[in-house]
Design a protein around this motif. Structure first.
Motif, PDB file in Angstrom:
ATOM      1  N   SER A  32      38.757  35.728  39.210  1.00 35.39           N
ATOM      2  CA  SER A  32      37.556  35.558  40.032  1.00 35.39           C
ATOM      3  C   SER A  32      37.365  34.073  40.330  1.00 35.39           C
ATOM      4  N   ASN A  33      36.212  33.501  39.957  1.00 33.74           N
ATOM      5  CA  ASN A  33      36.032  32.072  40.214  1.00 33.74           C
ATOM      6  C   ASN A  33      36.375  31.213  39.009  1.00 33.74           C
ATOM      7  N   GLY A  34      36.835  31.837  37.952  1.00 28.90           N
ATOM      8  CA  GLY A  34      37.180  31.083  36.757  1.00 28.90           C
ATOM      9  C   GLY A  34      38.534  30.421  36.889  1.00 28.90           C
ATOM     10  N   SER A  35      39.115  30.033  35.748  1.00 27.55           N
ATOM     11  CA  SER A  35      40.432  29.398  35.797  1.00 27.55           C
ATOM     12  C   SER A  35      41.449  30.418  36.303  1.00 27.55           C
TER      13      SER A  35
ATOM     14  N   VAL B 296      37.935  36.019  28.769  1.00 27.62           N
ATOM     15  CA  VAL B 296      37.701  37.159  29.661  1.00 27.62           C
ATOM     16  C   VAL B 296      38.648  37.026  30.843  1.00 27.62           C
ATOM     17  N   ASN B 297      39.272  38.136  31.184  1.00 30.51           N
ATOM     18  CA  ASN B 297      40.129  38.121  32.369  1.00 30.51           C
ATOM     19  C   ASN B 297      39.552  39.077  33.405  1.00 30.51           C
ATOM     20  N   VAL B 298      39.136  38.518  34.525  1.00 32.50           N
ATOM     21  CA  VAL B 298      38.577  39.356  35.591  1.00 32.50           C
ATOM     22  C   VAL B 298      39.689  39.613  36.592  1.00 32.50           C
ATOM     23  N   ARG B 299      40.111  40.855  36.669  1.00 32.31           N
ATOM     24  CA  ARG B 299      41.172  41.130  37.642  1.00 32.31           C
ATOM     25  C   ARG B 299      40.559  41.277  39.027  1.00 32.31           C
ATOM     26  N   PRO B 300      41.377  41.159  40.088  1.00 29.77           N
ATOM     27  CA  PRO B 300      40.809  41.363  41.431  1.00 29.77           C
ATOM     28  C   PRO B 300      40.512  42.838  41.667  1.00 29.77           C
ATOM     29  N   LEU B 301      39.749  43.116  42.716  1.00 29.08           N
ATOM     30  CA  LEU B 301      39.506  44.516  43.098  1.00 29.08           C
ATOM     31  C   LEU B 301      40.843  45.130  43.494  1.00 29.08           C
ATOM     32  N   ILE B 302      41.108  46.350  43.041  1.00 24.61           N
ATOM     33  CA  ILE B 302      42.386  46.958  43.408  1.00 24.61           C
ATOM     34  C   ILE B 302      42.182  48.079  44.422  1.00 24.61           C
ATOM     35  N   GLY B 303      43.297  48.569  44.935  1.00 22.83           N
ATOM     36  CA  GLY B 303      43.300  49.499  46.088  1.00 22.83           C
ATOM     37  C   GLY B 303      42.214  50.546  46.098  1.00 22.83           C
ATOM     38  N   ASP B 304      42.142  51.302  45.031  1.00 20.50           N
ATOM     39  CA  ASP B 304      41.212  52.403  44.990  1.00 20.50           C
ATOM     40  C   ASP B 304      39.769  51.929  45.151  1.00 20.50           C
ATOM     41  N   GLU B 305      39.478  50.840  44.466  1.00 21.67           N
ATOM     42  CA  GLU B 305      38.112  50.316  44.513  1.00 21.67           C
ATOM     43  C   GLU B 305      37.774  49.822  45.906  1.00 21.67           C
ATOM     44  N   VAL B 306      38.751  49.213  46.559  1.00 20.49           N
ATOM     45  CA  VAL B 306      38.504  48.705  47.908  1.00 20.49           C
ATOM     46  C   VAL B 306      38.221  49.865  48.856  1.00 20.49           C
ATOM     47  N   THR B 307      39.015  50.945  48.734  1.00 20.88           N
ATOM     48  CA  THR B 307      38.780  52.065  49.659  1.00 20.88           C
ATOM     49  C   THR B 307      37.442  52.727  49.395  1.00 20.88           C
TER      50      THR B 307
ATOM     51  N   PHE C 191      31.955  32.574  26.989  1.00 22.65           N
ATOM     52  CA  PHE C 191      33.202  32.831  26.274  1.00 22.65           C
ATOM     53  C   PHE C 191      33.988  31.540  26.114  1.00 22.65           C
ATOM     54  N   ASP C 192      35.135  31.655  25.461  1.00 24.36           N
ATOM     55  CA  ASP C 192      35.950  30.456  25.309  1.00 24.36           C
ATOM     56  C   ASP C 192      36.663  30.107  26.619  1.00 24.36           C
ATOM     57  N   HIS C 193      37.089  31.161  27.312  1.00 20.47           N
ATOM     58  CA  HIS C 193      37.718  30.926  28.615  1.00 20.47           C
ATOM     59  C   HIS C 193      37.372  32.098  29.522  1.00 20.47           C
ATOM     60  N   VAL C 194      37.291  31.825  30.807  1.00 22.84           N
ATOM     61  CA  VAL C 194      37.177  32.927  31.755  1.00 22.84           C
ATOM     62  C   VAL C 194      38.251  32.736  32.819  1.00 22.84           C
TER      63      VAL C 194
END
Ligand code: ADP
Ligand code: MG
Length: 941
Positions: free
Chosen positions: A72-75, A30-41, A66-69
């Motif tokens: 966020s706070n994962g790898s 799983v890849n958790v991306r950071p919050l991006i511009g639109d979401e922050v506003t 999952f096998d990897h995360v």
């Protein structure tokens, strides 16, 4: 070495027909991306939590492993390639097919992760990293084997396979400017299946590749083509799958592996193997949003991407162990995507799925869907097989075994017992030496440690002191800071004023003192002077008189003497006795006169001395006079200065007072704003609370419904006590079932409505929060901004508002997450109904007819109700219109009254002015004043 081990292990564990086969699960990261511009506003909060130790993602109460995360706070995401994809690239060189799938809703970072974007994917994405690793590996082993590389890049859009690398056709997906069917001048790409089950694409461009740059340019070209197409067409890239395929063919000379000296087998030949790596950027997994017109849902099935739907079904079929064992049908043929990826899912491929998610709470529903989907994919078992020429492989295996045996034999033969003995002795010697050295090292180390301790002890006292001081100073400065801040936060202006006044008083005081000093000195000098002045004048006159008298006396005495002398001479001439006596008398007198003269002379001398003294005192007086003048000048100067200072102070004080007045005015304004804001806070909180409560209730009800559904399976015709149910109970349960179904639908609609409302509310709050925060950061700009409403906020009020906004955002975020999670549940249920249609369990015509009748009745009832409601609304609208008319009328009247009042007031003031000037009688008579005013305003007393 690697090939050797993998070959030998597979030879022992698997049947000879499927060389190097081992079943392995689809790996899911799983890849958790950071919050991006639109979401922050929009003020989104993160609603997924990642536990870094076990690769687990938690949303609400759902934990998923999952096998990897990553993210966020994962790898860190930078490890993704090394951990997930690099092994696949290595596998290619051993003939293993591989697939990397990026799955997730639009905007979750699939393209970013894969690197198929033109904007930011060129370096960090997985595909560019695959290229680097691939060419590095080729460079390191190219002297051993020959390589042939090809790439193809296709897109599946609306079940049409498009070639992204076909440079001969300008990619024109737009016929006459409207989004529509893809227009290709060439015949589209076809999917073919060879007799041995290998899927190939006929008609897709396969570009031969020699260098990394060539491959990168292919990726770029294809990405560009895809992007151009999608901008033309309402961002179709979120509805299309992009597949970048790298085909690696290798021809390996096997003879070079031989260990035995001087034995090179000429007839060993070559080993050929071919493997493919598919890198797939899937379409956005989100469901098309429903329209809510009249509660009728759009036929969403159409809008769900067919490929993804089929992929989901394939994953479900493969992921369910029971169904897999039963050999259930896997619907690969339902879509082009699943056909193309047939090998990647449950077949001959090592597969990694990267589930991309957004952590934002507004995406909670889709995120949960993605996590569930990806979690199912983990159960898929693949059976990757190295794609090598069979006979060649068999031969090579035997050859390797032979070599291995030969090598062992050789090793055994070469080492005689003598050599072994010598070696052993050598080892023993070396070991004892080593021990000796270790001991010495230990001793030195312990010595050093004690030395270090001594040093530290010696230094410590001083250190402690200075540290203590520093600390103390730190505290002191902190205290003073605190006091300062306290002072400033209180009545700043007053304190400053007091200080200034005090300083001014001090200054004036000291100047006054100086002035007094000067005055005193002046007085002293003047009295001194007076003393000098009075004395000298009178004394002089006195002395001069005395001198004159003395002179006169002297002269008379001298005259007398002269007379006597003449008489004496006369007498001498006569010389008789009488004369003798007279002469003696005269001599006597003369003597007395001589002494008198002498006395007088002495006195005169004394007088001269006194005069000299007098001159001296006159000089002193002169000096004093100049001094006095100087002091007087000083005094004048000082007085002037004092006056000036006082004037300055007066001016300053006046300005201060003015400022204070201004501040007070502003303070009142701010206070007013604050109160307004407080009221707003309260109101907003209440509205939010109401909305959240409503939403929570709907969500709760939906949850209950869903859970009830889960616990009682679809079958309604429950057989009680082995007896078929009576007609009545059957009908009742049918009714109940349908009601339940309908209520779920309605509730889902309701929750979704609330969800969207909540997002809007939240966005507004977030906008305000951001602008407030910006003002805090750049207060100078605040006045220029047209934030309008609350410009005069004091910092404290602003902080309060920020805090309350934040708490509201928190509440909103929680509500959103809860709703999203329930919606996802409902979605899943709906999805499962797709596999097993809703009406499947209705077994008899009677049941169906009954249900139809019931539906008919309900619909009729609902329609009548709707009609009634419509009529109600119409009536209410009419009433509202009436009220609005009335309101307008009242407003007009009100305005007229106000106007009249104003004109009257003006007349009154004019009349008053003229009266006061002409009748001075009334001038100071308040009684007449009010009387006139009243009479003019038409008020009787
Ligand atoms: P998708 O392909 O799933 O629709 P994209 O890859 O286009 O999503 O990503 C959407 C936006 O999010 C892009 O602007 C991208 O730059 C940004 N983004 C995605 N992943 C990350 C990440 N790990 N770090 C920073 N920004 C990201
Ligand atoms: Mg994308």
């Amino acid at each position: 070495m690697e090939s050797h081990s993998s070959l030998s292990s597979s030879s022992s564990s698997s049947p000879p027909s499927s060389l190097s086969s081992e079943s392995c699960c689809v790996k899911v990261a799983v890849n958790v991306r950071p919050l991006i511009g639109d979401e922050v506003t929009q003020g989104c909060r993160e609603c997924v939590s990642v536990s870094p130790v076990t690769p687990q993602v938690q949303m609400g109460t759902h934990p998923f492993t999952f096998d990897h995360v990553y993210g966020s706070n994962g790898s860190p995401s930078s490890l993704m390639f090394e951990e997930c994809v690099a092994p696949l690239v290595d596998g290619l060189f051993h003939g293993y097919n591989a697939t990397v799938l990026a799955y997730g809703q639009t905007g979750s970072g699939k393209t970013y992760t894969m690197g198929t974007g033109i904007k930011d994917g060129t370096k960090n994405g997985l595909i560019p990293q695959v290229m680097s690793a691939l060419f590095n590996k080729i460079d390191s082993v190219k002297h051993q084997m020959g390589f042939q590389l090809h790439v193809s890049f296709i897109e599946i859009l609306k079940e049409e396979v498009l070639d992204l690398l076909d440079s001969s056709v300008p990619f024109n997906r737009l016929a006459n400017g409207t989004p529509g069917k893809v227009v290709l001048s060439k015949s589209p790409v076809q999917i073919r299946e060879s007799p041995n089950g290998v899927i190939t694409l006929s008609g897709a461009t396969e570009v031969p590749i020699a260098t990394k740059e060539e491959m990168a340019s292919c990726l770029e070209q294809g990405s560009l083509t895809r992007a151009t197409g999608s901008t033309n067409m309402n961002n179709e890239s979120s509805r299309s799958h992009a597949i970048f395929t790298i085909t690696l063919e290798q021809m390996r000379k096997i003879s070079s592996i031989s260990v035995v000296k001087d034995t090179v087998d000429e007839d060993m030949g070559e080993e050929y193997c071919c493997a493919k790596l598919h890198l797939v950027d899937l379409a956005g997994s989100e469901r098309a949003k429903r329209t809510g017109s009249g509660g009728v849902r759009l036929k969403e099935g159409i809008h769900i991407n067919r490929g993804l739907l089929a992929l989901g079904n394939v994953i479900s079929a493969l992921g369910d162990e029971k169904r897999r064992k039963e050999g259930a049908h896997v619907p690969y043929r339902d879509s082009k995507l699943t056909r193309l990826l047939q090998d990647s899912l449950g077949g001959n491929s090592k597969t990694v799925m990267i589930a991309c998610i957004s952590p934002a709470d507004i995406n909670a529903e889709e995120t949960l869907n993605t996590l569930k989907y990806a979690n199912r994919a983990r159960n898929i078992q693949n059976k990757p097989v190295a794609n090598k020429d069979l006979i060649c492989s068999e031969m090579q295996k035997m050859r390797q075994e032979l070599q291995y045996l030969q090598a062992t034999l050789c090793a055994r033969g070469a080492t005689s017992s003598e050599e072994v003995q010598v070696m052993r002795e050598k080892i023993m010697k070396l070991e004892s030496a080593n021990e000796e050295l270790s001991r010495e090292l230990h001793i030195y180390r312990s010595k050093r440690v004690t030395l270090d301790y001594c040093n530290i002890d010696a230094q410590e006292d001083g250190v402690i002191f200075s540290k203590d001081d520093g600390l103390k100073r730190g505290f002191e400065s902190m205290d003073s800071d605190y006091e300062m801040s306290e002072a400033t936060s209180g009545g700043i202006s007053e304190d400053i004023g007091a200080a200034e006044e005090w300083e001014h008083a001090l200054r004036q005081n000291s100047m006054g003192k100086e002035l007094n000093e000067l005055s005193k000195r002046l007085e002293e000098k003047e009295s001194e002077m007076r003393v000098c002045g009075i004395g000298t004048e009178t004394i002089r006159q006195h002395f001069e008189k005395k001198m004159m008298e003395l002179e006169k006396e002297k002269r008379t005495v001298q005259d007398e003497r002269d007379m006597l002398l003449a008489e004496v001479e006369e007498l001498a001439a006569s010389s008789d006795r009488q004369a003798q006596v007279a002469r003696d008398n005269h001599a006597h007198k003369l003597k007395a006169l001589e002494t008198q003269i002498l006395n007088l002379k002495k006195k005169q001398e004394n007088q001269v001395e006194v005069l000299k003294q007098k001159q001296k005192s006159e000089d002193a007086a002169k000096r004093l006079k100049t001094e006095i003048q100087c002091i007087k000048a000083q005094k004048v100067q000082l007085q002037q200065k004092m006056k000036q200072e006082a004037e300055q102070f007066r001016q300053w004080k006046a300005s201060q007072e003015k400022e204070l007045l201004q501040l007070k005015k502003e303070g009142r304004k701010t206070e007013h704003e604050r109160l307004k804001l407080e009221a707003l806070n309260r109101r907003q909180k209440m509205v939010l609370q109401r909305k959240t409560e409503e939403a929570a209730m709907a969500t709760k009800r939906l949850k209950e419904l869903l859970e009830a559904r889960k616990s009682s399976p679809h079958d309604i015709s429950v057989i009680a006590n082995g007896q078929p149910p009576s007609r009545q109970t059957n009908e009742k349960s049918l009714r109940k079932w349908l009601d339940n179904e309908l209520e779920v639908m309605a509730k889902v609609h309701q929750v979704r409505f609330q969800y969207e409302k909540q997002i809007q509310v939240r966005a507004a709050l977030a906008v305000e929060l951001t602008s407030l925060r910006q003002e805090m950061e750049f207060p100078s700009n605040s006045h220029q901004e047209k934030n309008g409403q609350f410009r005069f906020l004091s910092p404290n009020t602003r902080l309060e508002r920020i805090a309350s906004l934040e708490s509201m955002l928190d509440v909103s975020s929680n509500a959103l997450t809860a709703m999203g999670s329930q919606l996802s549940e409902a979605e899943e249920r709906e999805h499962s109904l797709h596999a097993k249609p809703r009406w499947n369990h209705i077994q008899s015509m009677t049941d169906a007819k009954y249900l139809l009748q019931y539906v008919f009745d309900s619909t009729a009832e609902a329609r009548s109700k709707i009609w009634e409601k419509d009529r109600d609304i119409k009536e209410k609208k009419e009433q509202l219109n009436d009220l609005l008319c009335l309101l307008q009328l009242t407003e007009v009247q009100n305005r007229e009254i106000l106007k009249e009042k104003k004109t009257r007031e003006q007349t009154v003031s004019i009349a008053l002015a003229s009266t006061s000037s002409s009748y001075s009688v009334f001038k100071f008579n308040p009684y007449f004043h009010t009387k006139i005013q009243n009479s003019l305003l038409g008020i009787s007393p």
